[in-house]
Design a protein around this motif. Structure first.
Motif, PDB file in Angstrom:
ATOM      1  N   THR A  40      15.630 -36.922  -2.528  1.00  0.00           N
ATOM      2  CA  THR A  40      15.931 -35.559  -2.986  1.00  0.00           C
ATOM      3  C   THR A  40      17.369 -35.460  -3.484  1.00  0.00           C
ATOM      4  OG1 THR A  40      14.289 -34.631  -1.454  1.00  0.00           O
ATOM      5  CG2 THR A  40      15.969 -33.125  -2.291  1.00  0.00           C
ATOM      6  N   PHE A  43      17.744 -37.272  -6.815  1.00  0.00           N
ATOM      7  CA  PHE A  43      17.165 -36.470  -7.889  1.00  0.00           C
ATOM      8  C   PHE A  43      18.141 -35.372  -8.316  1.00  0.00           C
ATOM      9  CE2 PHE A  43      14.582 -32.909  -9.469  1.00  0.00           C
ATOM     10  CZ  PHE A  43      13.976 -33.531 -10.537  1.00  0.00           C
ATOM     11  N   LYS A  44      18.753 -34.702  -7.335  1.00  0.00           N
ATOM     12  CA  LYS A  44      19.738 -33.657  -7.655  1.00  0.00           C
ATOM     13  C   LYS A  44      20.905 -34.243  -8.445  1.00  0.00           C
ATOM     14  CE  LYS A  44      18.947 -30.779  -3.595  1.00  0.00           C
ATOM     15  NZ  LYS A  44      19.549 -30.347  -2.312  1.00  0.00           N
ATOM     16  N   GLN A  47      19.907 -34.937 -12.011  1.00  0.00           N
ATOM     17  CA  GLN A  47      19.810 -33.715 -12.819  1.00  0.00           C
ATOM     18  C   GLN A  47      21.184 -33.226 -13.266  1.00  0.00           C
ATOM     19  OE1 GLN A  47      17.118 -33.293 -14.023  1.00  0.00           O
ATOM     20  NE2 GLN A  47      15.595 -32.294 -12.790  1.00  0.00           N
ATOM     21  N   GLU A  57      15.375 -34.193 -18.268  1.00  0.00           N
ATOM     22  CA  GLU A  57      15.137 -32.750 -18.157  1.00  0.00           C
ATOM     23  C   GLU A  57      13.664 -32.419 -17.975  1.00  0.00           C
ATOM     24  OE1 GLU A  57      16.868 -31.180 -21.703  1.00  0.00           O
ATOM     25  OE2 GLU A  57      18.893 -31.789 -21.120  1.00  0.00           O
ATOM     26  N   PRO A  60       9.191 -34.225 -13.472  1.00  0.00           N
ATOM     27  CA  PRO A  60       8.650 -33.263 -12.503  1.00  0.00           C
ATOM     28  C   PRO A  60       9.696 -32.978 -11.431  1.00  0.00           C
ATOM     29  CG  PRO A  60       7.154 -35.122 -12.807  1.00  0.00           C
ATOM     30  CD  PRO A  60       8.425 -35.452 -13.534  1.00  0.00           C
ATOM     31  N   ARG A  61       9.743 -31.738 -11.006  1.00  0.00           N
ATOM     32  CA  ARG A  61      10.692 -31.346  -9.957  1.00  0.00           C
ATOM     33  C   ARG A  61      10.419 -32.176  -8.712  1.00  0.00           C
ATOM     34  NH1 ARG A  61      12.793 -25.555  -8.784  1.00  0.00           N
ATOM     35  NH2 ARG A  61      13.837 -25.938  -6.818  1.00  0.00           N
ATOM     36  N   TYR A  63      11.365 -31.997  -5.042  1.00  0.00           N
ATOM     37  CA  TYR A  63      11.822 -31.527  -3.738  1.00  0.00           C
ATOM     38  C   TYR A  63      10.789 -32.034  -2.746  1.00  0.00           C
ATOM     39  CZ  TYR A  63      12.372 -28.586   0.309  1.00  0.00           C
ATOM     40  OH  TYR A  63      12.523 -28.151   1.603  1.00  0.00           O
ATOM     41  N   LYS A  74       2.807 -34.992  -4.749  1.00  0.00           N
ATOM     42  CA  LYS A  74       4.069 -34.850  -5.477  1.00  0.00           C
ATOM     43  C   LYS A  74       4.676 -36.227  -5.758  1.00  0.00           C
ATOM     44  CE  LYS A  74       6.533 -31.659  -6.236  1.00  0.00           C
ATOM     45  NZ  LYS A  74       6.744 -30.956  -7.501  1.00  0.00           N
ATOM     46  N   GLU A 123       7.185 -26.680  -5.128  1.00  0.00           N
ATOM     47  CA  GLU A 123       7.602 -26.324  -6.483  1.00  0.00           C
ATOM     48  C   GLU A 123       8.741 -25.316  -6.468  1.00  0.00           C
ATOM     49  OE1 GLU A 123       6.598 -27.854  -9.222  1.00  0.00           O
ATOM     50  OE2 GLU A 123       5.373 -29.090  -7.903  1.00  0.00           O
ATOM     51  N   ASN A 124       8.702 -24.383  -5.534  1.00  0.00           N
ATOM     52  CA  ASN A 124       9.716 -23.333  -5.422  1.00  0.00           C
ATOM     53  C   ASN A 124      10.199 -23.270  -3.979  1.00  0.00           C
ATOM     54  OD1 ASN A 124       9.306 -22.322  -8.169  1.00  0.00           O
ATOM     55  ND2 ASN A 124       7.298 -21.740  -7.388  1.00  0.00           N
TER      56      ASN A 124
END
Length: 133
Positions: A40, A43-44, A47, A57, A60-61, A63, A74, A123-124
Protein backbone atom coordinates in the motif's frame (compact mmCIF):
# COMPACT_ATOMS: atom_id res chain seq x y z
CA UNK A 1 42.67 -8.50 32.81
CA UNK A 2 41.24 -12.01 32.48
CA UNK A 3 38.26 -11.48 34.90
CA UNK A 4 37.26 -8.36 32.96
CA UNK A 5 37.10 -10.35 29.71
CA UNK A 6 34.99 -13.02 31.39
CA UNK A 7 32.64 -10.37 32.76
CA UNK A 8 32.37 -8.75 29.34
CA UNK A 9 31.51 -12.06 27.69
CA UNK A 10 28.91 -12.74 30.38
CA UNK A 11 27.36 -9.34 29.77
CA UNK A 12 27.24 -9.95 26.01
CA UNK A 13 25.63 -13.35 26.53
CA UNK A 14 23.04 -11.86 28.89
CA UNK A 15 22.15 -9.06 26.46
CA UNK A 16 21.93 -11.53 23.56
CA UNK A 17 19.58 -13.76 25.55
CA UNK A 18 17.39 -10.77 26.41
CA UNK A 19 17.17 -9.76 22.75
CA UNK A 20 16.29 -13.28 21.64
CA UNK A 21 13.61 -13.57 24.32
CA UNK A 22 11.88 -10.43 23.00
CA UNK A 23 12.11 -11.40 19.32
CA UNK A 24 9.24 -13.56 18.23
CA UNK A 25 9.37 -15.42 14.94
CA UNK A 26 7.12 -13.91 12.28
CA UNK A 27 3.74 -15.55 11.91
CA UNK A 28 1.78 -15.91 8.72
CA UNK A 29 -0.53 -13.15 9.90
CA UNK A 30 2.30 -10.75 10.74
CA UNK A 31 3.98 -11.44 7.38
CA UNK A 32 0.74 -10.82 5.45
CA UNK A 33 0.03 -7.68 7.47
CA UNK A 34 3.49 -6.20 6.96
CA UNK A 35 3.60 -7.07 3.24
CA UNK A 36 0.15 -5.54 2.64
CA UNK A 37 1.25 -2.32 4.36
CA UNK A 38 4.45 -2.30 2.33
CA UNK A 39 2.51 -2.72 -0.92
CA UNK A 40 0.00 0.00 0.00
CA UNK A 41 2.83 2.41 0.84
CA UNK A 42 4.72 1.56 -2.36
CA UNK A 43 1.56 2.21 -4.37
CA UNK A 44 1.09 5.61 -2.69
CA UNK A 45 4.72 6.49 -3.41
CA UNK A 46 4.32 5.42 -7.04
CA UNK A 47 1.25 7.63 -7.44
CA UNK A 48 3.16 10.68 -6.14
CA UNK A 49 6.53 9.88 -7.70
CA UNK A 50 8.21 11.50 -10.65
CA UNK A 51 7.47 8.47 -12.83
CA UNK A 52 5.72 10.22 -15.66
CA UNK A 53 3.76 7.58 -17.44
CA UNK A 54 0.09 7.64 -18.29
CA UNK A 55 -0.28 3.98 -17.34
CA UNK A 56 0.57 4.73 -13.69
CA UNK A 57 -2.45 7.02 -13.54
CA UNK A 58 -4.71 4.26 -14.90
CA UNK A 59 -3.58 1.51 -12.53
CA UNK A 60 -6.35 0.00 -10.42
CA UNK A 61 -6.51 1.59 -6.99
CA UNK A 62 -4.53 -0.47 -4.53
CA UNK A 63 -5.72 -0.14 -0.96
CA UNK A 64 -5.33 -3.45 0.85
CA UNK A 65 -7.19 -4.65 3.92
CA UNK A 66 -6.24 -8.24 4.63
CA UNK A 67 -9.33 -8.66 6.82
CA UNK A 68 -11.59 -8.06 3.81
CA UNK A 69 -12.21 -11.15 1.65
CA UNK A 70 -12.37 -8.94 -1.46
CA UNK A 71 -8.65 -8.25 -1.10
CA UNK A 72 -7.97 -11.50 -2.96
CA UNK A 73 -9.87 -10.30 -6.04
CA UNK A 74 -8.22 -6.88 -5.71
CA UNK A 75 -4.76 -8.48 -5.76
CA UNK A 76 -5.66 -10.69 -8.76
CA UNK A 77 -6.97 -7.70 -10.71
CA UNK A 78 -3.89 -5.63 -9.95
CA UNK A 79 -1.45 -8.37 -10.94
CA UNK A 80 -3.40 -9.11 -14.13
CA UNK A 81 -3.64 -5.45 -15.18
CA UNK A 82 -2.34 -5.56 -18.77
CA UNK A 83 -0.56 -2.21 -18.92
CA UNK A 84 2.64 -0.75 -17.44
CA UNK A 85 4.96 -3.73 -18.03
CA UNK A 86 7.69 -1.34 -19.12
CA UNK A 87 7.64 0.64 -15.84
CA UNK A 88 10.05 -1.07 -13.44
CA UNK A 89 8.35 0.23 -10.27
CA UNK A 90 4.99 -1.15 -11.41
CA UNK A 91 6.52 -4.53 -12.26
CA UNK A 92 8.10 -4.69 -8.81
CA UNK A 93 4.81 -3.75 -7.18
CA UNK A 94 2.96 -6.41 -9.17
CA UNK A 95 5.53 -8.98 -8.03
CA UNK A 96 4.96 -8.04 -4.38
CA UNK A 97 1.19 -8.24 -4.91
CA UNK A 98 1.61 -11.68 -6.52
CA UNK A 99 3.67 -12.82 -3.52
CA UNK A 100 1.06 -11.55 -1.06
CA UNK A 101 -1.72 -13.33 -2.97
CA UNK A 102 0.26 -16.58 -3.00
CA UNK A 103 1.02 -16.35 0.70
CA UNK A 104 -2.63 -15.67 1.51
CA UNK A 105 -4.13 -18.49 -0.55
CA UNK A 106 -1.42 -21.09 0.05
CA UNK A 107 0.73 -20.76 3.12
CA UNK A 108 -1.60 -18.80 5.40
CA UNK A 109 -4.95 -20.03 4.13
CA UNK A 110 -5.93 -21.57 7.47
CA UNK A 111 -4.47 -18.78 9.61
CA UNK A 112 -6.38 -15.83 8.15
CA UNK A 113 -9.81 -14.68 9.26
CA UNK A 114 -11.80 -12.38 7.00
CA UNK A 115 -14.03 -10.03 8.94
CA UNK A 116 -15.90 -8.62 5.96
CA UNK A 117 -16.50 -9.04 2.24
CA UNK A 118 -17.27 -5.39 1.52
CA UNK A 119 -15.59 -4.80 -1.85
CA UNK A 120 -16.57 -1.12 -1.97
CA UNK A 121 -14.54 -0.56 1.21
CA UNK A 122 -11.41 -1.36 -0.80
CA UNK A 123 -12.38 1.12 -3.50
CA UNK A 124 -13.30 3.98 -1.16
CA UNK A 125 -11.53 3.27 2.11
CA UNK A 126 -12.15 5.29 5.22
CA UNK A 127 -8.59 6.05 6.19
CA UNK A 128 -7.64 6.88 9.77
CA UNK A 129 -6.87 10.54 10.42
CA UNK A 130 -3.25 11.57 9.95
CA UNK A 131 -1.59 12.19 13.28
CA UNK A 132 0.29 15.49 13.59
CA UNK A 133 4.03 14.98 13.77
Amino acid sequence: KFPTMKMLLSLIALLSAALLANAAPPTCYSRVLSLSKEITESFKELQTSKVVDSCVETLPRLYLDIHNYCVLAKLRDFVAYPRCERVLEVSELKEKARSLYTIMISYCRRDLVFLTDDCSALENPILPPIEPS
